[in-house]
Design an enzyme around this catalytic site. Structure first.
Site, PDB file in Angstrom:
ATOM      1  N   LYS A  67      -1.150 -33.885  16.202  1.00 47.92           N
ATOM      2  CA  LYS A  67      -1.288 -33.735  14.761  1.00 47.92           C
ATOM      3  C   LYS A  67      -1.630 -32.295  14.359  1.00 47.92           C
ATOM      4  CE  LYS A  67      -1.252 -36.482  12.011  1.00 47.92           C
ATOM      5  NZ  LYS A  67      -2.384 -37.319  11.586  1.00 47.92           N
ATOM      6  N   HIS A  83      10.053 -38.721 -10.566  1.00 45.38           N
ATOM      7  CA  HIS A  83       9.567 -39.978  -9.982  1.00 45.38           C
ATOM      8  C   HIS A  83       9.560 -39.920  -8.451  1.00 45.38           C
ATOM      9  CE1 HIS A  83      10.068 -41.636 -14.026  1.00 45.38           C
ATOM     10  NE2 HIS A  83      11.281 -41.120 -14.014  1.00 45.38           N
ATOM     11  N   SER A  92      -6.367 -33.354  15.058  1.00 43.01           N
ATOM     12  CA  SER A  92      -6.914 -34.703  15.003  1.00 43.01           C
ATOM     13  C   SER A  92      -7.912 -34.890  16.146  1.00 43.01           C
ATOM     14  CB  SER A  92      -5.795 -35.737  15.117  1.00 43.01           C
ATOM     15  OG  SER A  92      -6.300 -37.013  15.415  1.00 43.01           O
ATOM     16  N   GLU A 113      -5.558 -30.961   1.187  1.00 36.96           N
ATOM     17  CA  GLU A 113      -6.133 -32.231   0.736  1.00 36.96           C
ATOM     18  C   GLU A 113      -7.489 -32.009   0.075  1.00 36.96           C
ATOM     19  OE1 GLU A 113      -3.967 -34.824   4.280  1.00 36.96           O
ATOM     20  OE2 GLU A 113      -6.106 -34.406   4.379  1.00 36.96           O
TER      21      GLU A 113
END
Length: 463
Positions: free
Chosen positions: A285, A158, A279, A292
């Site tokens: 970043k 979880h 970024s 992804e």
């Protein structure tokens, strides 16, 4: 085919409307099958000559012409045209322009069994590439597991910290998943390994075609036993896309683990810079975009599977033009999965593990609450009683804002009279996982044995 003969056949007087030609053409995408189509045509021509339907000279001219066409395609010099609708007609038109014998090549076959044969050959070729790419990712995972074999991390359920495990054990879970994926692809290949050619449009042929000879030439292990099924069957394509969809799901889960582990909140790993992006606004970043994308492409793989299933569900026997729409999702899935596998195989070796962060996270005493339950069970306490008692201790530690291991002897003495004396020894996560007894657990000796087993198996069974 005489170039003067129109591709739409002698039945029609009018040319196809330009809208129809643009709407129905498939050569813009099915030309990807040119190698398989030419292989099938050479085998068919060889069989026709052996059956007495072509002379040796005609066969040689056909084979020579097909080889020249194949070379032109590979060099980007072949003139594809939607006037000839699809891959097969384009190649046949070019062949007939080279030799009159080309007009005899289509003897005894239909585009229905021709395209089914090309597609099955393509699927077999793709599966072989996919399984090699899977093995490369597995080997990268195994090398990583061996490289950081002593690193502990929290295992999660979880997405909550559960129990400590070896990082290597976590990585080997993905090796297992990928092994099942490879097995599924191997099984799908076996069902694709059936020759449709010789089935004609749907009912076979009155000509003396030797289908088993063609199967031998094309390395098919079986010949389709029902001509109607042979030209309309796309089960093998569904199986292939299903295997890729599940493989993509597994890659997505692994990508998600890496994404989480590389966040500041986890800090377990750093990804190689060459596989991250910056970024457009925030200069600090370093984004895991490629992971992804792998996660996102899993949805595409599932969508392609659903597309083919939906395409097939309403088709009567035998061939229907709807089946032209089977190729684009198949080609897309093949490219998508191979790209994802290649990215991961290249990315994994550059991952850096932050051992200090992993050790701090895996040293949380709460991760050993279950081990405390086991200790009580081993000392004669019923499991449910032990589970309830340890739960009360956890609540007590939380109420005092201290770690479970920091509770006082008087707090734990009611659980068992021997517990206070051993209390301090129960909170070493390295010692705890070494006590695991069950086969398949995260015990270090078991994990080392698994790494060695995989290496032995791959050495004994190279792809």
């Amino acid at each position: 085919m005489n170039p003067a003969i129109p591709p739409w056949g002698g039945r029609f007087h009018d040319k196809p409307d330009a809208l129809l030609k643009r709407f129905s053409e498939s050569v813009s995408f099915d030309r990807r099958l040119y190698r398989q189509d030419i292989r099938g045509s050479i085998a068919h021509a060889t069989m026709l000559q052996e059956a007495g339907l072509l002379s040796i000279q005609e066969r040689d001219e056909i084979v020579r012409g097909l080889r020249q066409i194949e070379q032109e395609i590979e060099q980007g010099a072949f003139p594809w045209s939607i006037d000839w609708e699809d891959l097969h007609m384009n190649i046949e038109r070019a062949l007939t322009a080279r030799t009159p014998a080309g007009a005899k090549l289509h003897t005894g076959r239909s585009r229905n069994d021709q395209v089914a044969t090309s597609l099955r050959l393509w699927v077999k070729d793709e599966i072989d590439k996919d399984r090699k790419a899977i093995r490369a990712v597995q080997q990268a995972l195994l090398d990583w597991a061996e490289r950081d074999s002593d690193v502990l991390i929290p295992g999660y359920t979880h997405l909550q910290r559960a129990q400590p495990v070896l990082l290597a054990h976590h990585l080997l879970a993905y090796v297992e998943m990928l092994s099942r994926d490879s097995d599924r692809l191997r099984d799908a290949r076996r069902r694709a390994d059936v020759l449709p050619l010789g089935s004609g449009a749907l009912a076979g042929s009155t000509l003396p075609l030797d289908r088993r000879r063609v199967a031998e030439l094309l390395h098919f292990s079986q010949v389709a036993r029902n001509s109607m099924d042979a030209v309309s069957d796309r089960d093998f394509a569904v199986e292939y896309l299903a295997a890729l969809a599940l493989l993509g799901t597994h890659l997505s889960r692994f990508a998600e683990d890496l994404i989480l582990w590389s966040t500041s909140e986890f800090g377990f790993v750093s990804l190689p810079e060459a596989f991250t992006t910056g970024s457009s606004l925030m200069p600090q970043k370093r984004n895991p975009d490629v992971l992804e994308l792998i996660r996102g492409k899993a949805a595409r793989l599932s969508g392609n599977l659903l597309s083919l299933l939906t395409l097939l569900k309403g088709l009567p026997l035998t061939y229907n033009r709807d089946l032209q729409e089977d190729k684009e999702p198949m080609f897309d899935s093949a490219d998508t999965i191979l790209g994802s596998l290649q990215i991961l195989a290249a990315l994994i070796p550059g991952i850096v593990v932050h051992r200090d962060r992993c050790n701090r996270a895996s040293s949380d005493p709460a991760l050993l609450a279950t081990d405390l339950v086991d200790w009580l069970v081993n000392h004669g306490v019923a499991f449910r009683d032990a589970h309830h008692a340890v739960g009360r201790l956890v609540a007590l530690a939380e109420s005092r804002n201290v770690a479970l291991s920091e509770l006082a002897p008087e707090d734990v003495a009611p659980l068992h009279p021997d517990l206070p004396a051993e209390w301090a020894q129960l909170w070493n996560p390295t010692a705890a996982i070494a006590k695991r007894r069950t086969e398949g657990s995260s015990r270090p000796s078991f994990v080392r044995a698994e790494i060695e087993r995989w290496r032995r198996e791959w050495s004994a069974e190279p792809l």
